[in-house]
Design an enzyme around this catalytic site. Sequence first.
Site, PDB file in Angstrom:
ATOM      1  N   ASP A  73      -0.403 -23.553 -21.746  1.00 11.68           N
ATOM      2  CA  ASP A  73      -1.784 -23.780 -22.257  1.00 11.68           C
ATOM      3  C   ASP A  73      -1.939 -24.105 -23.762  1.00 11.68           C
ATOM      4  OD1 ASP A  73      -2.391 -23.195 -19.482  1.00 11.68           O
ATOM      5  OD2 ASP A  73      -3.123 -21.131 -19.947  1.00 11.68           O
ATOM      6  N   ARG A  83      -0.797 -27.187  -7.388  1.00 15.88           N
ATOM      7  CA  ARG A  83      -1.283 -25.466  -7.428  1.00 15.88           C
ATOM      8  C   ARG A  83      -1.540 -24.764  -6.165  1.00 15.88           C
ATOM      9  NH1 ARG A  83      -4.999 -24.897 -12.683  1.00 15.88           N
ATOM     10  NH2 ARG A  83      -3.817 -22.880 -13.052  1.00 15.88           N
ATOM     11  N   ARG A 124     -15.582 -23.781 -20.377  1.00 14.01           N
ATOM     12  CA  ARG A 124     -14.756 -22.700 -19.313  1.00 14.01           C
ATOM     13  C   ARG A 124     -14.259 -21.578 -19.969  1.00 14.01           C
ATOM     14  NH1 ARG A 124     -11.508 -25.289 -14.751  1.00 14.01           N
ATOM     15  NH2 ARG A 124     -11.236 -23.032 -14.464  1.00 14.01           N
ATOM     16  N   CYS A 183      -5.906 -29.477  -8.533  1.00  8.62           N
ATOM     17  CA  CYS A 183      -6.682 -29.855  -9.599  1.00  8.62           C
ATOM     18  C   CYS A 183      -6.082 -30.820 -10.662  1.00  8.62           C
ATOM     19  CB  CYS A 183      -7.156 -28.536 -10.470  1.00  8.62           C
ATOM     20  SG  CYS A 183      -5.883 -27.941 -11.217  1.00  8.62           S
ATOM     21  N   ARG A 212     -10.151 -21.528  -9.907  1.00 10.81           N
ATOM     22  CA  ARG A 212      -9.243 -21.320  -8.871  1.00 10.81           C
ATOM     23  C   ARG A 212      -9.081 -19.833  -8.917  1.00 10.81           C
ATOM     24  NH1 ARG A 212      -5.845 -25.026  -7.541  1.00 10.81           N
ATOM     25  NH2 ARG A 212      -4.500 -23.397  -7.541  1.00 10.81           N
ATOM     26  N   ASN A 252      -7.966 -15.333 -19.431  1.00  9.92           N
ATOM     27  CA  ASN A 252      -7.030 -15.267 -18.461  1.00  9.92           C
ATOM     28  C   ASN A 252      -6.743 -13.758 -18.060  1.00  9.92           C
ATOM     29  OD1 ASN A 252      -6.911 -17.965 -18.217  1.00  9.92           O
ATOM     30  ND2 ASN A 252      -4.886 -18.187 -18.859  1.00  9.92           N
TER      31      ASN A 252
HETATM   32  C1  UD1 Z   1      -2.222 -19.036 -14.843  1.00 13.65           C
HETATM   33  C2  UD1 Z   1      -3.347 -19.233 -15.981  1.00 13.65           C
HETATM   34  C3  UD1 Z   1      -3.366 -20.655 -16.360  1.00 13.65           C
HETATM   35  C4  UD1 Z   1      -1.845 -20.992 -16.937  1.00 13.65           C
HETATM   36  C5  UD1 Z   1      -0.858 -20.828 -15.761  1.00 13.65           C
HETATM   37  C6  UD1 Z   1       0.613 -20.695 -16.320  1.00 13.65           C
HETATM   38  C7  UD1 Z   1      -5.181 -17.726 -15.290  1.00 13.65           C
HETATM   39  C8  UD1 Z   1      -6.628 -17.624 -14.808  1.00 13.65           C
HETATM   40  N1  UD1 Z   1      -4.815 -18.971 -15.554  1.00 13.65           N
HETATM   41  O1  UD1 Z   1      -2.763 -19.988 -13.741  1.00 13.65           O
HETATM   42  O2  UD1 Z   1      -4.157 -20.726 -17.586  1.00 13.65           O
HETATM   43  O3  UD1 Z   1      -1.736 -22.399 -17.225  1.00 13.65           O
HETATM   44  O4  UD1 Z   1      -1.029 -19.496 -15.402  1.00 13.65           O
HETATM   45  O5  UD1 Z   1       0.961 -20.082 -17.116  1.00 13.65           O
HETATM   46  O6  UD1 Z   1      -4.678 -17.077 -15.721  1.00 13.65           O
HETATM   47  N2  UD1 Z   1       2.778 -22.066  -7.869  1.00 13.65           N
HETATM   48  C9  UD1 Z   1       3.188 -22.421  -6.539  1.00 13.65           C
HETATM   49  N3  UD1 Z   1       2.656 -21.410  -5.531  1.00 13.65           N
HETATM   50  C10 UD1 Z   1       1.871 -20.560  -5.725  1.00 13.65           C
HETATM   51  C11 UD1 Z   1       1.378 -20.199  -7.113  1.00 13.65           C
HETATM   52  C12 UD1 Z   1       1.665 -21.024  -8.100  1.00 13.65           C
HETATM   53  O7  UD1 Z   1       3.824 -23.165  -6.212  1.00 13.65           O
HETATM   54  O8  UD1 Z   1       1.696 -19.622  -4.706  1.00 13.65           O
HETATM   55  C13 UD1 Z   1       2.806 -22.879  -8.805  1.00 13.65           C
HETATM   56  C14 UD1 Z   1       1.606 -23.965  -9.516  1.00 13.65           C
HETATM   57  O9  UD1 Z   1       1.567 -24.856  -8.633  1.00 13.65           O
HETATM   58  C15 UD1 Z   1       2.119 -24.111 -10.913  1.00 13.65           C
HETATM   59  C16 UD1 Z   1       3.071 -22.832 -11.126  1.00 13.65           C
HETATM   60  O10 UD1 Z   1       3.544 -22.218  -9.895  1.00 13.65           O
HETATM   61  O11 UD1 Z   1       2.851 -25.272 -10.789  1.00 13.65           O
HETATM   62  C17 UD1 Z   1       2.587 -22.025 -12.382  1.00 13.65           C
HETATM   63  O12 UD1 Z   1       1.332 -21.431 -11.588  1.00 13.65           O
HETATM   64  P1  UD1 Z   1       0.633 -19.847 -11.827  1.00 13.65           P
HETATM   65  O13 UD1 Z   1       1.700 -19.236 -12.858  1.00 13.65           O
HETATM   66  O14 UD1 Z   1       0.299 -19.282 -10.589  1.00 13.65           O
HETATM   67  O15 UD1 Z   1      -0.603 -20.382 -12.548  1.00 13.65           O
HETATM   68  P2  UD1 Z   1      -2.039 -19.513 -12.197  1.00 13.65           P
HETATM   69  O16 UD1 Z   1      -2.041 -18.211 -11.884  1.00 13.65           O
HETATM   70  O17 UD1 Z   1      -2.661 -20.677 -11.415  1.00 13.65           O
END
Ligand code: UD1
Length: 420
Positions: A305, A122, A397, A117, A93, A23
């Site tokens: 995670d 997300r 992955r 997903c 993603r 990550n």
């Molecule tokens: C990253 C990690 C993933 C981890 C997650 C939370 C990477 C590649 N992946 O994913 O392994 O599980 O952080 O620690 O680093 N959300 C919204 N709107 C947005 C963005 C996010 O509503 O624009 C929500 C998502 O749906 C989710 C929550 O916020 O419910 C957390 O998402 P986010 O922190 O963005 O996770 P990722 O960056 O996708």
Amino acid sequence: MDKIVVWGGVPLRGEVTVSGSKNAALPLLFASLLTADECRLGRVPQLADIRTALRLLRDLGVQYDWLSDTEVALKADAVHHLEAPYDLVKTMRASFLVLGPLLARFGRARVSTPGGCAIGARPVNLHLDGLQQLGASVRVQQGYVEAEAKRLHGAHISLEFPSVGATENLMMAAALAEGTTVLNNAAREPEIADLALLLNDMGAQVSGAGSSTVIIEGVPTLHGTEHTVIPDRVEAGTFLIAGAMTSGDVFVRGSRGDHLQAFLAKLREAGVNVEETADGIRAHYSQRPTSVTLSTEPYPGFPTDLQAQMMALLTLSDGQSMLTETIFENRFLHAQELARLGADIRVHGNTAEVRGVAFLSGAPVMATDLRASVSLILAGLAAQGVTEVSRVYHLDRGYERLEEKLSQLGANIGRVKSEK
Ligand code: UD1
């Protein structure tokens, strides 16, 4: 599709070296788009997601070379394509993270929206709102985000939720914007601090990363640098649970206790002996774990995670544990598969009630997502008999040489290659 077969019941003992963080590595690879100079990244794990990121970068026109098994050199001096297609973004993603850097350096980008997903919807609204506040015009058409800006400008942005991806995308975009950006309620994960270190080594002016307020003074250009990716805290946590669950004794060399405090506190609460040293973390245990109650939270809280792996451990606890998932709406897919091994888990909304059982017994199970798959491997390692985990492409992955590393600790584990 390949299967992993585990002959359980062997206590895992010995030492394993943690790989670089997936990550952290993904945004760092994409940050190479911010300069025409060469960037070298060390301790990059060999994983399917990393190969996907490199494929995307190559399609955009970035040249890269593996200098060793773990070091990659990237040069984005001939970017000729400003689009990330659906087939790559849906596979991974995190590909969405090219949006900020492409827009900031080249003034426009077209990136497929990722879609939902298995673990939740997300959305990417926070990424897009933030980029608009930085002056981008953003349209979503036919499944693609099309963003444009002659030059982005600084802004005060308050994230509704401390999204890891949105914080990273906006930091990369703001690094080349005109003026100062203040990012409030930013994600505080160690991967964010690692990205800020890289950006600053490239000539950016980022402060406060790792806290809720990140300040980015935009600069006109960035230059090349060398950087070593932080160790993978999720992989480290997974091996520590493997040691504890099998009543073994595992030392994870290179893992950082300061990145795992909430997790280690829960492991200790479950009765596991945890020793943190300058060289890594050791977990050893020989009795049944004690039940615990936990809730996943943004960093520095308990990481989502590691929720599935912790659930696997608690299936064998003496008592009833409650696990609440607050980050993703559908992240208990592993519960039903763990139940196939004899676990007693009842899911009520975003809480799982785990009633500990004295033993698990092997069975065929199916992986549903990355961390769910590894929780099934963990349960299989502790179970009596044989467990076959199918759909293991999820594992590939995010876990580098998993079977090899577990075998090194004494596990009886093997892969059955698909005939296709
Ligand atoms: C990253 C990690 C993933 C981890 C997650 C939370 C990477 C590649 N992946 O994913 O392994 O599980 O952080 O620690 O680093 N959300 C919204 N709107 C947005 C963005 C996010 O509503 O624009 C929500 C998502 O749906 C989710 C929550 O916020 O419910 C957390 O998402 P986010 O922190 O963005 O996770 P990722 O960056 O996708």
